[in-house]
Motif scaffolding. Structure first.
Motif, mmCIF file in Angstrom:
data_model
loop_
_atom_site.group_PDB
_atom_site.id
_atom_site.type_symbol
_atom_site.label_atom_id
_atom_site.label_comp_id
_atom_site.label_asym_id
_atom_site.label_seq_id
_atom_site.Cartn_x
_atom_site.Cartn_y
_atom_site.Cartn_z
ATOM 1 N N ARG A 1 0.819 -1.214 0.000
ATOM 2 C CA ARG A 1 0.000 0.000 0.000
ATOM 3 C C ARG A 1 0.855 1.268 0.000
ATOM 4 N NH1 ARG A 1 -5.417 -0.725 1.391
ATOM 5 N NH2 ARG A 1 -5.972 -2.876 1.959
ATOM 6 N N GLU B 1 -0.320 1.030 -6.821
ATOM 7 C CA GLU B 1 -1.001 0.801 -8.095
ATOM 8 C C GLU B 1 -0.189 -0.144 -8.955
ATOM 9 O OE1 GLU B 1 -1.200 5.210 -8.963
ATOM 10 O OE2 GLU B 1 -3.186 4.574 -9.685
ATOM 11 N N GLY B 2 -0.854 -0.720 -9.952
ATOM 12 C CA GLY B 2 -0.155 -1.525 -10.944
ATOM 13 C C GLY B 2 -0.120 -3.010 -10.642
ATOM 14 N N ARG C 1 -4.993 -7.352 -8.535
ATOM 15 C CA ARG C 1 -3.670 -6.818 -8.854
ATOM 16 C C ARG C 1 -2.570 -7.860 -8.962
ATOM 17 N NH1 ARG C 1 -1.483 -2.334 -5.201
ATOM 18 N NH2 ARG C 1 0.046 -2.368 -6.881
ATOM 19 N N LYS D 1 -0.679 0.255 -18.300
ATOM 20 C CA LYS D 1 -1.287 1.378 -17.609
ATOM 21 C C LYS D 1 -0.211 2.361 -17.143
ATOM 22 C CE LYS D 1 -5.063 -1.490 -15.865
ATOM 23 N NZ LYS D 1 -5.739 -2.015 -14.670
ATOM 24 N N TRP E 1 0.721 3.635 -14.488
ATOM 25 C CA TRP E 1 0.640 3.588 -13.026
ATOM 26 C C TRP E 1 1.955 3.982 -12.386
ATOM 27 C CZ3 TRP E 1 4.207 0.275 -10.834
ATOM 28 C CH2 TRP E 1 4.770 -0.687 -11.687
#
Length: 365
Positions: A145, A150-151, A179, A359, A361
Motif C-alpha cells: 500500500r 497501483e499496478g 492486482r 497502464k 501507473w
C-alpha cells in the motif's frame, strides 16, 4: 529443590563449554576447507548491490519495516512490480541473484521491492506476541500500500516469505483477484512444518533441540548468544550442511548465510517457532486461483522437503511445479540460474496476462 534458573544456568554453562571446545577442534578443519574450496563467486558483490531508493514503512502496530526499491537497469518505465519476501532467519540479501538479474530485463521491465521482515535485517524489533505469520501478512500489505499502491504485481516468497504470501491471500483475496498476477512459492510449505510424517526440522516447535534452545534463550539470552559466537566454525559447517544440498557450494554463499542468520538473535528466532509450527494455509491456496503460480523447491531441502511442494501442487493443479535436483533450502542462492529462468518466465507470462494495455501507473519519486 534448587531454583530453576540456577539449574538452567549450570546446564547452559556445561553445554557452552562443550560446544566451545568442539568449535576449537573444528576451526582448523573449517578454515582448511574454506581455503581449498573452489569459489566461483569470490568476485560477486554478494548482498552489496545498492538500491535506487530506500524507505521505512510503518507496520500496523508501528514497527518500522526497512524497504528498498530497484528500478530497471536501463532507466525505462517498468511494466510490472516484483515484491520479494524473504524467509525465517534471513533478510532481503538472500535474493541477491534474483535482484541482480530481474533488473536487467527489458521486455518486460521490472520494478523490484525488497524488504526485511519484522525483527529481521534492518527492520524494527517486534513484540513477541506479534511474531506471527498473520502479522507478517499485514506487514506485506502495508509495504504494498505504501510503496506500490497501483499496478500489476508478482509476489515471490521463500520459506516463511511464501507463508506470508499465503496468509495475505487468506486475508485479502481481492488483492489477488485485482492486482496480483503471479506468485512464486520457493522452498516453502502450506502447513505441517516438521509435523507428523515429516522430518522434525529446526523449524518445528516439536523439535526437542530447538525447544530446549528456545527455553534457554528465554532465561539466559546472553549465554545462548555467547555459545553461538563461540561455536562459529560449527555454525558455518552446520549452515552449509543444513541450508545447501551441495557440500561443494561456494564458501561465499555460506558466509552470506552466516551473516544473515547471525544478524538475528536466538530469542527472535524462537519467538517465531510457534507460528511456524501452527502454520496451516492449504485453504488459503484457493485465493491464488486467479494467478499464475510457480512452485519451486530443491529435492535435497532438509527444512521444507520437496513433499511440501508436491502437496501444494496437488491443491493448485494450474501451478507450475519445478524440482531443483540436488538443491537445498536456499535454492535461489544455490541454483540461481535455474530459479531465475523460471522467475523470468513467470514474470513474462504475468506482464502479458489478460491482454491489458500497459497502464500509466508508474511514478518514480
Amino acid at each position: 529443590m534448587k531454583p530453576v534458573w540456577k539449574v538452567v544456568g549450570w546446564v547452559g554453562g556445561a553445554v557452552g563449554a562443550v560446544v566451545a571446545g568442539a568449535a576449537v577442534a573444528q576451526t582448523a578443519k573449517v578454515s582448511h576447507e574454506r581455503k581449498t574450496a573452489s569459489d566461483s563467486l569470490a568476485d560477486e558483490p554478494l548482498g552489496l548491490l545498492r538500491p535506487d531508493r530506500e524507505s521505512t514503512v510503518a507496520a500496523e502496530d508501528g514497527v518500522p519495516i526497512s524497504v528498498e526499491e530497484v528500478d530497471p537497469a536501463d532507466g525505462g518505465e517498468p511494466d510490472i512490480t516484483v515484491v520479494l519476501v524473504h524467509g525465517f532467519a534471513l533478510d532481503r540479501r538472500c535474493f541477491h541473484f534474483q535482484r541482480r538479474d530481474l533488473a536487467e530485463l527489458i521486455d518486460p521491465r521490472v520494478h523490484q521491492v525488497l524488504y526485511d521482515q519484522r525483527s529481521h535485517g534492518r527492520s524494527g524489533r517486534s513484540a513477541p506476541e506479534h511474531s506471527t505469520i498473520d502479522q507478517l501478512a499485514l506487514d506485506l500489505d502495508s509495504v504494498i500500500r505504501s510503496v506500490v499502491p497501483e499496478g500489476p504485481l508478482v509476489l515471490v516468497g521463500h520459506s516463511m516469505g511464501g507463508m506470508t504470501i499465503m496468509a495475505l491471500a487468506e486475508k485479502h483475496p481481492e488483492l489477488f483477484e485485482e492486482r496480483v498476477r503471479g506468485v512464486a512459492l520457493i522452498g516453502t510449505a502450506a502447513g505441517a512444518v516438521g509435523g507428523a510424517g515429516l522430518p522434525k526440522s529446526v523449524l518445528s516447535r516439536y523439535n526437542p533441540v530447538t525447544l530446549g534452545v528456545g527455553r534457554l534463550a528465554g532465561v539466559q539470552p546472553g549465554l545462548v548468544e555467547w555459545v553461538r559466537r563461540s561455536a562459529k566454525s560449527l555454525t558455518w559447517s552446520g549452515i552449509r550442511l543444513g541450508a545447501f544440498g551441495d557440500r561443494k557450494v561456494a564458501p561465499s554463499l555460506v558466509d552470506l548465510m552466516e551473516q544473515m542468520i547471525n544478524g538475528t538473535s536466538v530469542k527472535v528466532l524462537t519467538e517465531f517457532l510457534e507460528t511456524l509450527g501452527t502454520h496451516d494455509r492449504y485453504k488459503a491456496l484457493a485465493g491464488l486461483r486467479h494467478c499464475e503460480v510457480l512452485i519451486l523447491s530443491g529435492d535435497a531441502d532438509k527444512l521444507t522437503p520437496f513433499s511440501h511442494a508436491e502437496r501444494m501442487a496437488e491443491e493448485m493443479p494450474h501451478a507450475t511445479l519445478v524440482r531443483a535436483p540436488g538443491a537445498g533450502h536456499m535454492v535461489m542462492m544455490e541454483q540461481a540460474d535455474l530459479v531465475n529462468d523460471h522467475l523470468v518466465a513467470l514474470v513474462e507470462r504475468c506482464a502479458a496476462d489478460r491482454g491489458e494495455s500497459r497502464k500509466k501507473w508508474w511514478r518514480r519519486a
